[in-house]
Write a protein that holds these residues in place. Structure first.
Motif, PDB file in Angstrom:
ATOM      1  N   ASN A 196       0.814  -1.203   0.000  1.00 39.28           N
ATOM      2  CA  ASN A 196       0.000   0.000   0.000  1.00 39.28           C
ATOM      3  C   ASN A 196       0.858   1.269   0.000  1.00 39.28           C
ATOM      4  O   ASN A 196       0.567   2.234  -0.717  1.00 39.28           O
ATOM      5  CB  ASN A 196      -0.927   0.019   1.201  1.00 39.28           C
ATOM      6  CG  ASN A 196      -1.789   1.262   1.243  1.00 39.28           C
ATOM      7  OD1 ASN A 196      -2.664   1.444   0.400  1.00 39.28           O
ATOM      8  ND2 ASN A 196      -1.526   2.133   2.208  1.00 39.28           N
ATOM      9  N   GLU A 197       1.922   1.273   0.789  1.00 40.86           N
ATOM     10  CA  GLU A 197       2.747   2.479   0.874  1.00 40.86           C
ATOM     11  C   GLU A 197       3.391   2.813  -0.468  1.00 40.86           C
ATOM     12  O   GLU A 197       3.509   3.983  -0.829  1.00 40.86           O
ATOM     13  CB  GLU A 197       3.816   2.311   1.956  1.00 40.86           C
ATOM     14  CG  GLU A 197       3.278   2.344   3.364  1.00 40.86           C
ATOM     15  CD  GLU A 197       2.512   3.630   3.668  1.00 40.86           C
ATOM     16  OE1 GLU A 197       2.906   4.709   3.181  1.00 40.86           O
ATOM     17  OE2 GLU A 197       1.504   3.550   4.386  1.00 40.86           O
ATOM     18  N   PHE A 198       3.811   1.790  -1.203  1.00 40.48           N
ATOM     19  CA  PHE A 198       4.444   2.033  -2.501  1.00 40.48           C
ATOM     20  C   PHE A 198       3.442   2.019  -3.656  1.00 40.48           C
ATOM     21  O   PHE A 198       3.829   2.207  -4.812  1.00 40.48           O
ATOM     22  CB  PHE A 198       5.543   1.004  -2.764  1.00 40.48           C
ATOM     23  CG  PHE A 198       6.756   1.180  -1.895  1.00 40.48           C
ATOM     24  CD1 PHE A 198       7.522   2.337  -1.990  1.00 40.48           C
ATOM     25  CD2 PHE A 198       7.129   0.207  -0.989  1.00 40.48           C
ATOM     26  CE1 PHE A 198       8.652   2.514  -1.186  1.00 40.48           C
ATOM     27  CE2 PHE A 198       8.245   0.367  -0.193  1.00 40.48           C
ATOM     28  CZ  PHE A 198       9.010   1.529  -0.284  1.00 40.48           C
ATOM     29  N   GLY A 199       2.163   1.755  -3.354  1.00 41.62           N
ATOM     30  CA  GLY A 199       1.161   1.711  -4.405  1.00 41.62           C
ATOM     31  C   GLY A 199       1.341   0.529  -5.333  1.00 41.62           C
ATOM     32  O   GLY A 199       1.107   0.640  -6.547  1.00 41.62           O
ATOM     33  N   LEU A 200       1.759  -0.613  -4.791  1.00 43.69           N
ATOM     34  CA  LEU A 200       2.052  -1.787  -5.603  1.00 43.69           C
ATOM     35  C   LEU A 200       1.124  -2.935  -5.276  1.00 43.69           C
ATOM     36  O   LEU A 200       0.432  -2.937  -4.252  1.00 43.69           O
ATOM     37  CB  LEU A 200       3.497  -2.235  -5.349  1.00 43.69           C
ATOM     38  CG  LEU A 200       4.604  -1.232  -5.644  1.00 43.69           C
ATOM     39  CD1 LEU A 200       5.935  -1.764  -5.136  1.00 43.69           C
ATOM     40  CD2 LEU A 200       4.678  -0.931  -7.145  1.00 43.69           C
ATOM     41  N   ASP A 201       1.135  -3.951  -6.139  1.00 41.64           N
ATOM     42  CA  ASP A 201       0.474  -5.208  -5.830  1.00 41.64           C
ATOM     43  C   ASP A 201       1.374  -6.000  -4.888  1.00 41.64           C
ATOM     44  O   ASP A 201       2.608  -5.819  -4.881  1.00 41.64           O
ATOM     45  CB  ASP A 201       0.224  -5.996  -7.113  1.00 41.64           C
ATOM     46  CG  ASP A 201      -0.636  -7.229  -6.853  1.00 41.64           C
ATOM     47  OD1 ASP A 201      -1.860  -7.084  -6.781  1.00 41.64           O
ATOM     48  OD2 ASP A 201      -0.052  -8.330  -6.689  1.00 41.64           O
ATOM     49  N   THR A 202       0.775  -6.875  -4.091  1.00 40.60           N
ATOM     50  CA  THR A 202       1.570  -7.643  -3.127  1.00 40.60           C
ATOM     51  C   THR A 202       2.572  -8.582  -3.802  1.00 40.60           C
ATOM     52  O   THR A 202       3.512  -9.033  -3.148  1.00 40.60           O
ATOM     53  CB  THR A 202       0.669  -8.460  -2.187  1.00 40.60           C
ATOM     54  OG1 THR A 202      -0.251  -9.241  -2.966  1.00 40.60           O
ATOM     55  CG2 THR A 202      -0.102  -7.546  -1.257  1.00 40.60           C
ATOM     56  N   ASP A 203       2.406  -8.876  -5.090  1.00 38.48           N
ATOM     57  CA  ASP A 203       3.379  -9.707  -5.791  1.00 38.48           C
ATOM     58  C   ASP A 203       4.763  -9.062  -5.812  1.00 38.48           C
ATOM     59  O   ASP A 203       5.776  -9.752  -5.996  1.00 38.48           O
ATOM     60  CB  ASP A 203       2.925  -9.974  -7.225  1.00 38.48           C
ATOM     61  CG  ASP A 203       1.724 -10.898  -7.289  1.00 38.48           C
ATOM     62  OD1 ASP A 203       1.435 -11.554  -6.267  1.00 38.48           O
ATOM     63  OD2 ASP A 203       1.063 -10.959  -8.344  1.00 38.48           O
ATOM     64  N   PHE A 204       4.818  -7.753  -5.641  1.00 37.88           N
ATOM     65  CA  PHE A 204       6.085  -7.031  -5.640  1.00 37.88           C
ATOM     66  C   PHE A 204       6.785  -7.085  -4.275  1.00 37.88           C
ATOM     67  O   PHE A 204       7.923  -6.652  -4.152  1.00 37.88           O
ATOM     68  CB  PHE A 204       5.864  -5.558  -6.013  1.00 37.88           C
ATOM     69  CG  PHE A 204       5.726  -5.313  -7.481  1.00 37.88           C
ATOM     70  CD1 PHE A 204       6.803  -4.841  -8.231  1.00 37.88           C
ATOM     71  CD2 PHE A 204       4.538  -5.558  -8.135  1.00 37.88           C
ATOM     72  CE1 PHE A 204       6.678  -4.614  -9.597  1.00 37.88           C
ATOM     73  CE2 PHE A 204       4.399  -5.330  -9.495  1.00 37.88           C
ATOM     74  CZ  PHE A 204       5.478  -4.868 -10.232  1.00 37.88           C
ATOM     75  N   ILE A 205       6.093  -7.593  -3.259  1.00 36.48           N
ATOM     76  CA  ILE A 205       6.603  -7.513  -1.889  1.00 36.48           C
ATOM     77  C   ILE A 205       6.962  -8.899  -1.368  1.00 36.48           C
ATOM     78  O   ILE A 205       6.157  -9.825  -1.426  1.00 36.48           O
ATOM     79  CB  ILE A 205       5.562  -6.889  -0.935  1.00 36.48           C
ATOM     80  CG1 ILE A 205       4.941  -5.626  -1.540  1.00 36.48           C
ATOM     81  CG2 ILE A 205       6.191  -6.621   0.430  1.00 36.48           C
ATOM     82  CD1 ILE A 205       5.906  -4.493  -1.780  1.00 36.48           C
ATOM     83  N   GLU A 206       8.152  -9.047  -0.836  1.00 38.94           N
ATOM     84  CA  GLU A 206       8.583 -10.284  -0.204  1.00 38.94           C
ATOM     85  C   GLU A 206       8.952  -9.991   1.251  1.00 38.94           C
ATOM     86  O   GLU A 206       9.799  -9.134   1.527  1.00 38.94           O
ATOM     87  CB  GLU A 206       9.799 -10.880  -0.921  1.00 38.94           C
ATOM     88  CG  GLU A 206      10.322 -12.169  -0.332  1.00 38.94           C
ATOM     89  CD  GLU A 206       9.408 -13.353  -0.586  1.00 38.94           C
ATOM     90  OE1 GLU A 206       9.547 -14.371   0.116  1.00 38.94           O
ATOM     91  OE2 GLU A 206       8.559 -13.274  -1.500  1.00 38.94           O
ATOM     92  N   VAL A 207       8.292 -10.695   2.180  1.00 39.71           N
ATOM     93  CA  VAL A 207       8.636 -10.577   3.601  1.00 39.71           C
ATOM     94  C   VAL A 207       9.511 -11.763   3.956  1.00 39.71           C
ATOM     95  O   VAL A 207       9.094 -12.913   3.820  1.00 39.71           O
ATOM     96  CB  VAL A 207       7.377 -10.538   4.487  1.00 39.71           C
ATOM     97  CG1 VAL A 207       7.768 -10.391   5.953  1.00 39.71           C
ATOM     98  CG2 VAL A 207       6.460  -9.383   4.064  1.00 39.71           C
TER      99      VAL A 207
END
Length: 785
Positions: free
Chosen positions: A500-511
């Motif tokens: 949400n902070e970067f305005g991206l889809d969660t596919d772009f985020i790896e925890v």
């Protein structure tokens, strides 16, 4: 039935469609396909050895001798250690002294480990561990909480909270009602047992894989037992197969033992505790023995309250000081106690040291509150719901807790009224009365109970979190934070926050896995604060990077950085637009930093234990549940027919995960209050030490009708996107099942008698409660009476 009651008031504005949506758990597919790696699933390093522990058969006594000769001569054994072989600290207690890594000079509880064995296989290690000889001068163990209290045998000093003048208010009241409730403990019964893998590295470094809710504490204790600096120890924790508090402090022992053996032998070591040993060697939810005297007027309005809260702590303090504190904080539940005198005792017994469990003492305090309400209702002849609503916090002069905190933004009256309507409470109450009149053997019960649960660690310094966020040149983002994933969906929510902070889809985020070399000095994932504090820390790191990118893009476009927007994978400034990955690549080429740490500390909280006053909680999570049960009065057997829940999670970050947490928490709480019975014999031996002798809820125990709704009112405090914690509070919703069982038994007396039914309310206890009703109180014929 999964819907929102109303539209949220002033919902946050999001930059992507991730936050607030029903996104599945980030590891859901791996969980169901078996591809999710837990510690026992990791590829085994070369040269791996396996550890096991030898245990004392005595429950208490002085150790006279330790003989490991037969163990050392056993097949496959490579090493054996006792406390004499620990290079550093022997005591690995989390806060206060008293928890040796292995039994040293005294045996403190039955089955306490006294030596550890290292062998070439799991089976050989466990077989060898049976061959040691421990000579103990046995003493009679102290097992009774009442006896410990009378002897002033406490693990920590007594603590009190006072408000107003209890004695004067009680003397002036129309009615004084007293009662007692003994509350059983609870086994954590996580799917993945206690386990640790220690791998020695070069230059005295060591890497620990542990199923722990508190990696930083494991790091600290491993360093202390090895007598090395913390920076030499790296703890890695990707996921747990459940924790529920049982892996907050008590996962450290197994990591420490594995670490000592690994460093001594310069070989990787795995220590996996078998289930029965796990149940015998680790602490439970604290059993409590609570009593009350409550003063009321003729309408059942509380005028003064006295409570004595006794936690059965086991042989050491562990986290008992804070656990009994939280029981004291929550002995009001949702009700104004008026002039109050609350005292908490931390009783020492010669059993395993009890520890954190979902709710952390709060549930045991809230059961006392509901016991008081039930007693008032039977005394006044009012429906318990009426007494509950009458005594809720609210209004001038009725909004201060027994510890001096002002209750603000209290939405429970509205939430309860909505649930009363949606569950058709009053019509069902009439229907149940008619059913009970027409049925000789089966009796129904109905109850609505609220939950007001404080959110924050009551130890102020733990209310902090760190994060580390990297943005890579292809626009993908890697996030690391101090929280641990135990199946509750923390990483999923963190992923949504970063997206949400970067305005991206969660596919772009790896925890990535929680690691002490990425985010240091972390707090445990506990107190329902995982998303609250770690989510804010991640948001903080993202905002730093966004600001750099916004300033860079604004400079390129000769615009103002505050007008740059990140939405749906695109960064825009007026008419100028650029895909996020392209902006990141451009920023990299222009030497803009794409990495940042983040930090958060919870505001407003403070508490002075000397005065018993303060604001220990940032805010309260609220909820209510209605349960309907049917009891067979001949056998005490019962079933839960229907449950309706309305729960406050603020502006939900992920309704699907939140509802799952509510459902799971309720069922776990129902098990604690109904079927899960811990039993020790007179020698201090745990009898309920396996799945055959300890009954957790099964799928067949799920209510046939199970309605869960969210109360969508954004948190008035500045929590992450104005959401609220959801980990612990739902467990307490199950108090409605316990109260409904009491209601069914009380119906035999036309609701005039408050039956004695201590949780867990097993079928045997329900039958006993029926049999103990005074003969003259019965208003209907009951077979067998």
């Amino acid at each position: 039935m999964r819907k929102l009651i109303d539209k949220p008031q002033q919902p946050p504005v999001f930059q992507s469609k991730t936050v607030g949506s029903n996104k599945q758990h980030e590891s859901a597919e791996r969980h169901v396909t078996g591809k999710a790696r837990y510690i026992d699933d990791l590829p085994e390093p070369a040269g791996l050895l396996h550890a096991a522990v030898s245990m004392s058969m005595a429950a208490k006594g002085k150790i006279l001798s330790k003989d490991t000769t037969a163990i050392r001569n056993s097949e496959g054994v490579c090493d054996v250690i006792t406390t004499d072989d620990i290079p550093g600290h022997v005591d690995i207690a989390p806060v206060f002294d008293g928890d040796p890594i292995l039994a040293d000079k005294q045996v403190l509880f039955h089955r306490q480990p006294w030596c550890a064995v290292l062998a070439t296989s799991v089976n050989l290690a466990r077989k060898a561990a049976l061959k040691g000889t421990l000579e103990v001068e046995s003493e009679t163990p102290e097992l009774d909480i009442h006896s410990a209290h009378l002897k002033q045998n406490f693990v920590r000093p007594t603590h009190a909270m006072q408000q107003g003048d209890y004695e004067s208010a009680a003397n002036a009241a129309e009615h004084l009602i007293s009662g007692e409730v003994s509350i059983g403990g609870q086994e954590h019964m996580y799917l993945e047992g206690q386990i640790a893998l220690a791998i020695p590295e070069e230059e005295d470094r060591i890497t620990i894989y542990t199923s722990s809710q508190h990696p930083s504490e494991v790091q600290k204790l491993v360093a202390e037992v090895l007598d090395i600096k913390l920076h030499k120890v790296t703890v890695d924790m990707r996921r747990m197969g459940g924790g529920f508090g049982g892996k907050e402090t008590q996962a450290a022992q197994w990591a420490c033992i594995a670490a000592v053996l690994a460093m001594r032998n310069q070989r990787p070591v795995k220590l996996r505790v078998p289930r029965m040993q796990d149940m015998m060697l680790t602490g439970k939810r604290h059993p409590f023995d609570n009593s009350f005297t409550v003063a009321t007027d003729d309408n059942g309005l509380i005028k003064a309250t006295q409570a004595r809260i006794n936690g059965l702590c086991g042989h050491s303090a562990d986290l008992s000081e804070a656990i009994v504190d939280r029981a004291m904080f929550h002995c009001d539940n949702a009700y104004y106690l008026a002039d109050a005198d609350i005292v908490g005792y931390r009783c020492r017994t010669d059993t395993v040291s009890h520890t954190a469990f979902r709710g952390f003492g709060g549930p045991q305090g809230m059961v006392l509150a509901e016991a008081m309400i039930e007693a008032i209702a039977r005394k006044t002849g009012e429906d318990p719901l009426t007494i509950r609503q009458r005594n809720l916090y609210g209004g001038e002069g009725r909004n201060t807790t027994q510890y001096g905190m002002t209750i603000e933004h209290f939405n429970l009256p509205d939430l309860i009224e909505k649930l009363v309507q949606s569950s058709d409470y009053w019509q069902r109450r009439e229907d149940i009365k008619q059913f009970n009149q027409n049925n000789l053997v089966l009796k129904k019960g109905l109850s609505l109970t609220p939950v007001k649960f404080g959110i924050s660690f009551t130890a102020k310094h733990l209310n902090q979190a760190g994060a580390l966020v990297h943005v890579y040149t292809d626009g993908s983002v890697q996030v690391n934070h101090g929280g641990t994933e135990m199946g509750q969906g923390l990483h999923t929510k963190i992923q949504q926050i970063a997206a949400n902070e970067f305005g991206l889809d969660t596919d772009f985020i790896e925890v990535t896995a929680t690691r002490t070399d990425k985010v240091p000095n972390t707090s445990p994932t506990a107190a329902s604060s995982g998303t609250d504090i770690n989510g804010k820390a991640v948001q903080n790191a993202c905002l730093v990077i966004k600001q750099r990118l916004a300033e860079f893009w604004a400079e390129q476009q000769s615009g103002a950085s505050e007008e740059v927007q990140f939405r749906d994978g695109v960064v825009s400034l007026g008419e100028a637009k650029i895909p996020f990955p392209d902006l990141v690549q451009l920023a990299y080429m222009n030497r803009v930093s794409l990495s940042s740490t983040g930090f958060y500390k919870t505001p407003k909280i403070h508490y002075d234990r000397n005065t018993g006053k303060g604001r220990p909680f940032f805010y309260f999570a609220n909820g209510a549940s209605v349960s309907e049960v049917t009891v067979d009065t001949l056998t005490g057997e019962y079933k839960v027919d229907r449950v309706d829940i309305l729960h406050d999670v603020g502006a939900s970050l992920n309704p699907a995960i939140d509802i799952g947490q509510i459902e799971g928490g309720f069922i776990q709480g129902m098990g604690w209050l109904t079927t899960e019975e811990l039993l020790w014999d007179e020698q201090g031996r745990l009898l309920s030490n396996n799945a055959a002798t300890y009954k957790i809820p099964a799928i067949g125990d799920t209510p046939a009708i199970f309605n869960v709704d969210l109360y969508p009112h954004p948190n008035e405090e500045d929590s992450i996107y104005h959401s609220k914690a959801v980990g612990e509070p739902p467990l307490m919703l199950a108090m409605s099942v316990w109260c409904a069982l009491k209601d069914a038994v009380s119906s035999l007396t036309d609701y005039k008698v408050d039956p004695k039914l201590d949780p867990p309310a097993t079928a045997e206890k329900v039958l006993k409660a029926i049999q103990q009703l005074p003969e003259e109180a019965f208003t209907c014929e009951v077979l067998g009476r």
